[in-house]
Design a protein around this motif. Structure first.
Motif, PDB file in Angstrom:
ATOM      1  N   SER A 164       7.698   2.472  -2.668  1.00  0.00           N
ATOM      2  CA  SER A 164       8.489   2.027  -1.520  1.00  0.00           C
ATOM      3  C   SER A 164       9.741   1.335  -2.050  1.00  0.00           C
ATOM      4  O   SER A 164       9.740   0.809  -3.166  1.00  0.00           O
ATOM      5  CB  SER A 164       7.690   1.079  -0.624  1.00  0.00           C
ATOM      6  OG  SER A 164       7.491  -0.167  -1.255  1.00  0.00           O
ATOM      7  N   PRO A 165      10.828   1.312  -1.265  1.00  0.00           N
ATOM      8  CA  PRO A 165      12.069   0.674  -1.753  1.00  0.00           C
ATOM      9  C   PRO A 165      11.910  -0.800  -2.094  1.00  0.00           C
ATOM     10  O   PRO A 165      12.664  -1.334  -2.910  1.00  0.00           O
ATOM     11  CB  PRO A 165      13.039   0.872  -0.581  1.00  0.00           C
ATOM     12  CG  PRO A 165      12.521   2.052   0.169  1.00  0.00           C
ATOM     13  CD  PRO A 165      11.030   1.968   0.035  1.00  0.00           C
ATOM     14  N   LEU A 195      -1.368   0.252  -2.223  1.00  0.00           N
ATOM     15  CA  LEU A 195      -0.570   1.174  -3.015  1.00  0.00           C
ATOM     16  C   LEU A 195       0.876   1.212  -2.540  1.00  0.00           C
ATOM     17  O   LEU A 195       1.812   1.261  -3.337  1.00  0.00           O
ATOM     18  CB  LEU A 195      -1.188   2.573  -2.946  1.00  0.00           C
ATOM     19  CG  LEU A 195      -0.727   3.586  -3.991  1.00  0.00           C
ATOM     20  CD1 LEU A 195      -1.041   3.095  -5.398  1.00  0.00           C
ATOM     21  CD2 LEU A 195      -1.389   4.930  -3.731  1.00  0.00           C
ATOM     22  N   THR A 196       1.082   1.188  -1.227  1.00  0.00           N
ATOM     23  CA  THR A 196       2.436   1.191  -0.661  1.00  0.00           C
ATOM     24  C   THR A 196       2.722  -0.037   0.180  1.00  0.00           C
ATOM     25  O   THR A 196       3.847  -0.209   0.631  1.00  0.00           O
ATOM     26  CB  THR A 196       2.653   2.450   0.207  1.00  0.00           C
ATOM     27  OG1 THR A 196       1.699   2.448   1.286  1.00  0.00           O
ATOM     28  CG2 THR A 196       2.476   3.712  -0.615  1.00  0.00           C
ATOM     29  N   ASN A 255       6.905  -2.489   5.377  1.00  0.00           N
ATOM     30  CA  ASN A 255       7.758  -1.981   4.301  1.00  0.00           C
ATOM     31  C   ASN A 255       7.426  -0.553   3.911  1.00  0.00           C
ATOM     32  O   ASN A 255       8.306   0.189   3.467  1.00  0.00           O
ATOM     33  CB  ASN A 255       7.621  -2.898   3.080  1.00  0.00           C
ATOM     34  CG  ASN A 255       7.982  -4.331   3.398  1.00  0.00           C
ATOM     35  OD1 ASN A 255       8.880  -4.579   4.186  1.00  0.00           O
ATOM     36  ND2 ASN A 255       7.278  -5.278   2.802  1.00  0.00           N
ATOM     37  N   ASN A 256       6.170  -0.152   4.054  1.00  0.00           N
ATOM     38  CA  ASN A 256       5.791   1.211   3.688  1.00  0.00           C
ATOM     39  C   ASN A 256       6.271   2.238   4.704  1.00  0.00           C
ATOM     40  O   ASN A 256       6.119   3.443   4.478  1.00  0.00           O
ATOM     41  CB  ASN A 256       4.274   1.307   3.526  1.00  0.00           C
ATOM     42  CG  ASN A 256       3.531   0.878   4.771  1.00  0.00           C
ATOM     43  OD1 ASN A 256       3.911  -0.089   5.415  1.00  0.00           O
ATOM     44  ND2 ASN A 256       2.462   1.575   5.110  1.00  0.00           N
ATOM     45  N   PHE A 280      -9.897   5.651   1.252  1.00  0.00           N
ATOM     46  CA  PHE A 280      -9.010   5.020   0.275  1.00  0.00           C
ATOM     47  C   PHE A 280      -7.837   5.909  -0.120  1.00  0.00           C
ATOM     48  O   PHE A 280      -7.097   5.573  -1.038  1.00  0.00           O
ATOM     49  CB  PHE A 280      -9.803   4.621  -0.972  1.00  0.00           C
ATOM     50  CG  PHE A 280     -10.924   3.656  -0.680  1.00  0.00           C
ATOM     51  CD1 PHE A 280     -10.646   2.350  -0.329  1.00  0.00           C
ATOM     52  CD2 PHE A 280     -12.246   4.078  -0.729  1.00  0.00           C
ATOM     53  CE1 PHE A 280     -11.668   1.466  -0.048  1.00  0.00           C
ATOM     54  CE2 PHE A 280     -13.275   3.196  -0.445  1.00  0.00           C
ATOM     55  CZ  PHE A 280     -12.991   1.889  -0.100  1.00  0.00           C
ATOM     56  N   THR A 281      -7.661   7.026   0.554  1.00  0.00           N
ATOM     57  CA  THR A 281      -6.531   7.904   0.275  1.00  0.00           C
ATOM     58  C   THR A 281      -5.326   7.442   1.071  1.00  0.00           C
ATOM     59  O   THR A 281      -5.385   7.302   2.291  1.00  0.00           O
ATOM     60  CB  THR A 281      -6.858   9.356   0.633  1.00  0.00           C
ATOM     61  OG1 THR A 281      -7.995   9.780  -0.118  1.00  0.00           O
ATOM     62  CG2 THR A 281      -5.679  10.266   0.324  1.00  0.00           C
ATOM     63  N   SER A 282      -4.235   7.182   0.387  1.00  0.00           N
ATOM     64  CA  SER A 282      -2.982   6.768   1.028  1.00  0.00           C
ATOM     65  C   SER A 282      -2.025   7.958   1.019  1.00  0.00           C
ATOM     66  O   SER A 282      -1.680   8.478  -0.041  1.00  0.00           O
ATOM     67  CB  SER A 282      -2.367   5.576   0.288  1.00  0.00           C
ATOM     68  OG  SER A 282      -1.104   5.254   0.833  1.00  0.00           O
ATOM     69  N   GLU A 283      -1.594   8.390   2.200  1.00  0.00           N
ATOM     70  CA  GLU A 283      -0.710   9.546   2.329  1.00  0.00           C
ATOM     71  C   GLU A 283       0.444   9.184   3.251  1.00  0.00           C
ATOM     72  O   GLU A 283       0.227   8.573   4.301  1.00  0.00           O
ATOM     73  CB  GLU A 283      -1.472  10.751   2.863  1.00  0.00           C
ATOM     74  CG  GLU A 283      -0.724  12.055   2.764  1.00  0.00           C
ATOM     75  CD  GLU A 283      -1.609  13.234   3.123  1.00  0.00           C
ATOM     76  OE1 GLU A 283      -1.248  14.365   2.780  1.00  0.00           O
ATOM     77  OE2 GLU A 283      -2.665  13.022   3.755  1.00  0.00           O
TER      78      GLU A 283
END
Length: 208
Positions: A22-23, A40-41, A77-78, A192-195
């Motif tokens: 993420s920025p 993660l994000t 933010n993500n 737990f998968t971040s997409e």
């Protein structure tokens, strides 16, 4: 503009050298900026005062637009759609910025400024992948994949259009809730998968 406050600027070269989910991650390490990674994000960032579970004190903007969720005053933010390929610079002001940015800027300002299609035409594509370490001895490492593109074209000398997009997927840090296991869910109920998908379209026209 001149302002009696400490301002840090992250240029496009520094952004290109760092792969970030993420920025906001590009602001890590800046003096006076505290970023708490919550996934993660996901992250919480503050420049003045104390951090919180859901921090919304810092005014985060993208091309003069607020990025927080209006109904909750929460910085997601993500959910910022700008890709690293499209960011020209990130300006962070550690002091109150009401004179320039109006209300909700007493706790500092982070301004993400993207490239204009008039000044920076062309196309770019990137791919990245890697592995993140586990959070404890019982957690396996997870994989991360990210891709993005940016294309900008001139219609004439004063008009341009651009579109950009990004896709990322990774295995987030795992947390097993003991209460969920007691209710009969081995390993818990969490995915737990971040997409993440994001896209942005911008049209610029200069009057003179």
């Amino acid at each position: 503009l001149d302002a009696p406050a400490h301002i840090e600027t992250i240029g496009s070269e520094a952004i290109e050298e760092r792969i970030a989910m993420s920025p906001i991650e590009h602001a890590k390490g800046l003096p006076g900026v505290d970023i708490a990674q919550t996934g993660l994000t996901q992250s919480n960032v503050v420049a003045r005062g104390f951090t919180n579970v859901v921090s919304g004190a810092l005014l985060i903007m993208t091309d003069n637009r607020d990025t927080h969720v209006p109904s909750l005053r929460f910085n997601a933010n993500n959910m910022i759609a700008s890709t690293d390929l499209d960011i020209d610079r990130i300006e962070v002001s550690l002091g109150p910025g009401a004179a320039l940015y109006g209300p909700n800027s007493a706790s500092g300002v982070m301004h993400i400024i993207t490239k204009s299609p008039i000044d920076d035409p062309g196309g770019t594509v990137y791919l990245s992948s890697g592995i993140r370490s586990g959070n404890n001895v019982n957690s396996d490492a997870g994989s991360i994949f990210q891709s993005g593109f940016r294309y900008a074209a001139l219609i004439n000398q004063r008009t341009g259009i651009k579109f950009s997009g990004q896709y990322s997927k990774g295995d987030d840090w795992e947390y097993i809730d003991a209460l969920e296991e007691l209710q009969g869910y081995p390993g818990g109920q969490r995915d737990f998968t971040s997409e993440r998908y994001s896209g942005e379209l911008r049209f610029d026209h200069r009057l003179s």
